[in-house]
Design a protein around this motif. Sequence first.
Motif, short mmCIF file in Angstrom:
data_model
loop_
_atom_site.label_atom_id
_atom_site.label_comp_id
_atom_site.label_asym_id
_atom_site.label_seq_id
_atom_site.Cartn_x
_atom_site.Cartn_y
_atom_site.Cartn_z
N SER A 31 0.82 -1.21 0.00
CA SER A 31 0.00 0.00 0.00
C SER A 31 0.85 1.26 0.00
CB SER A 31 -0.91 0.01 1.23
OG SER A 31 -1.57 1.25 1.36
N THR A 32 0.41 2.25 -0.79
CA THR A 32 1.00 3.59 -0.72
C THR A 32 0.16 4.50 0.16
OG1 THR A 32 -0.24 4.45 -2.62
CG2 THR A 32 1.85 3.33 -3.08
N GLY A 33 -0.91 3.98 0.72
CA GLY A 33 -1.87 4.77 1.48
C GLY A 33 -3.20 4.83 0.76
N LYS A 34 -3.17 5.24 -0.51
CA LYS A 34 -4.39 5.31 -1.31
C LYS A 34 -4.45 4.24 -2.38
CE LYS A 34 -5.05 10.30 -0.73
NZ LYS A 34 -5.21 11.61 -1.42
N LEU A 35 -3.30 3.67 -2.73
CA LEU A 35 -3.23 2.71 -3.82
C LEU A 35 -2.69 1.37 -3.34
CD1 LEU A 35 -1.64 4.98 -6.60
CD2 LEU A 35 -4.07 4.47 -6.27
N ALA A 36 -3.23 0.29 -3.91
CA ALA A 36 -2.67 -1.05 -3.72
C ALA A 36 -1.81 -1.36 -4.94
CB ALA A 36 -3.78 -2.08 -3.57
N ALA A 42 8.19 -3.20 -2.77
CA ALA A 42 8.56 -2.51 -1.53
C ALA A 42 8.20 -1.05 -1.73
CB ALA A 42 10.04 -2.66 -1.24
N VAL A 43 7.51 -0.46 -0.76
CA VAL A 43 7.00 0.90 -0.90
C VAL A 43 7.58 1.78 0.19
CG1 VAL A 43 4.94 2.35 -0.92
CG2 VAL A 43 4.86 0.07 -1.94
N THR A 44 8.17 2.91 -0.22
CA THR A 44 8.60 3.94 0.72
C THR A 44 7.68 5.15 0.54
OG1 THR A 44 10.18 4.92 -0.81
CG2 THR A 44 10.97 3.10 0.56
N ASN A 45 8.04 6.26 1.15
CA ASN A 45 7.17 7.44 1.07
C ASN A 45 6.94 7.91 -0.36
OD1 ASN A 45 6.83 7.57 3.83
ND2 ASN A 45 8.56 8.95 4.15
N LEU A 61 15.26 -4.34 -12.07
CA LEU A 61 14.63 -3.83 -10.86
C LEU A 61 14.19 -2.41 -11.17
CD1 LEU A 61 13.98 -4.24 -7.80
CD2 LEU A 61 16.10 -2.98 -7.35
N TYR A 62 12.90 -2.12 -10.92
CA TYR A 62 12.33 -0.82 -11.26
C TYR A 62 12.08 0.00 -10.00
CZ TYR A 62 11.36 -2.69 -15.92
OH TYR A 62 11.47 -3.24 -17.18
N ALA A 63 12.28 1.30 -10.13
CA ALA A 63 11.89 2.26 -9.10
C ALA A 63 10.88 3.21 -9.73
CB ALA A 63 13.09 3.02 -8.58
N PHE A 64 9.64 3.22 -9.19
CA PHE A 64 8.57 4.07 -9.71
C PHE A 64 8.23 5.16 -8.72
CE2 PHE A 64 7.58 -0.23 -11.43
CZ PHE A 64 7.72 0.05 -12.78
#
Length: 547
Positions: free
Chosen positions: A38-43, A77-80, A92-95
């Motif tokens: 989760s990003t808070g609003k998105l799965a 893996a989700v950060t801020n 490996l992608y960073a979005f």
Amino acid sequence: MRLWLAVLLLLIAVPAINASIEKWNYIAGSYLYSSPASTGKLAIFGSHGGSVYAVNIDSGQLANVFPTAGPVDTSPAVTNKTIYIGSMDGNLYAFDSATLHTRWNTSLGGVWQSTPLVAGGLVYVGSVNGNVYALKDSDGSLVWKFKTGNEVDSSPALSGQELYVASSDGKLYALDARNGSLLWSPSGIGGLWTSSPVVDRGSLYVGSLDGNLYAVSLSKHTKVWNFSTGGAVMSTPIVLNGLVIFGSNDYSVYAVDAQTGKLSWRFRTNGSVQGQPAFAATQAGGYTIYVGSNDGNVYALDAADGSLRWEYGTGGWVATRPLVTGSLLIVTSYSGMAHALSTVSCDFTSPADMESVGGTEVRVSGRAWGDSGVGGVEVRVNGADWKPASGTDVWGIVLPGGLLTLGENVIECRTLSAGNAERSPYNNLTMIYSREPVLGLIGVTYPQGEVGYGSDVTLSLQDERGKPLFGIRASWPGGSAVSDANGNVVVKASSEGPMPVELSAPGYETKAITLAVGRNWLLYGIAAAVVLAAAYFVFMYLGSRRQ
């Protein structure tokens, strides 16, 4: 040794679908082996079809999608601000977590099941080429890499400056997180694959294809204990309240003591359990465990004893970790669908859907449940403001007639639990309202044939929904009685022929029935005996006169 081996180890089952707690589902179109984050609003989750999806948690609507050139079976893996996820296209992608625009991508030879670990400005991840990589989280540039003897299809774990990696060469490696140098590797452990190491209170726990869960001392660098199951342990464990909880391909979920490895409880499913469990705290101070099985179900278990709280069929293998977010549980499965299940809900016991009600006020009642406990229930009419109901597990509310419109009204309920309100769509019913009181109807079941005179005849009384009616008075010539809690009332067949019975109670239309009562043969017998006796005495008297 990648997906084909996983498929061989999975067991197919076709579960029944139970839609009572599903809030939404999203169809990705290809099977999902990626656990959502989760990003808070998105799965966020990947698909075997090669795409990374961002789905709105509230609505289940697609917010964004990013296609890669290979299966995305690893978990994000989700950060801020950033989402990190690997693909079998080698990268490996960073979005950007808000837009899903690519910030950077680095070729690593392919990432299958290794979820990136982000810490201290670095991203650690394993590759199918046997390497463990440490990359700068800002631009994906290589800091160091360490070569193992086979694929690294599990996720790294970190404790202080030590990074722990399980490789498909069967070994567990402890590396210096700063430079990737080997620090130590314990003996007596083998068969490691997709189960990722988990660190807690100076110990490391990891599952093995040899059927064991291993506990390793981080200070002594040795195996402390192992717990043997009847199948491969591909599930990543969790540690909760002194228990290590994990799944096995012997169709079971286990909880063992973290210190001793002794069994605390076991829950049996109908398929291999390969995903990592998730958990949520309850208002009573306990925990609920959520875990999927390759029988197609996700299970909610009491963490204290493993007892089943509920289960839900997804239509496909669930080899992923469920995502707990507020009052929702988001589950991805081999059905190609992501399901959002409510961990709280409520329903109505009265009135019935499309029932006509009337009067100056209307009472609405129902039941509620929540995995974390029920804090309260709210009700609203026709989309207006929510009103608190009284009670928790069993609730009720009196709605003034002024809140209702003449004709159809939509009544919704939602449950509050552990500070979270149930998400829409809500359970609802439609009732037909009028200001004049609506009289209920009395249904009655009674013998249609002739009943014996003087016999006790049981009438069974029900309302329009088939529920027993208590307190209905039955009146007949010479008597009356009131129905009991089961809706039964006993009538005495006291009048020959058609005997009228009247059923009445305040708030109900009076109902009349007729019982067919047989003749009073006892009375007729007595009368006949009297006549015969009289005739006999007359005969005897006349005979004596003749003499």
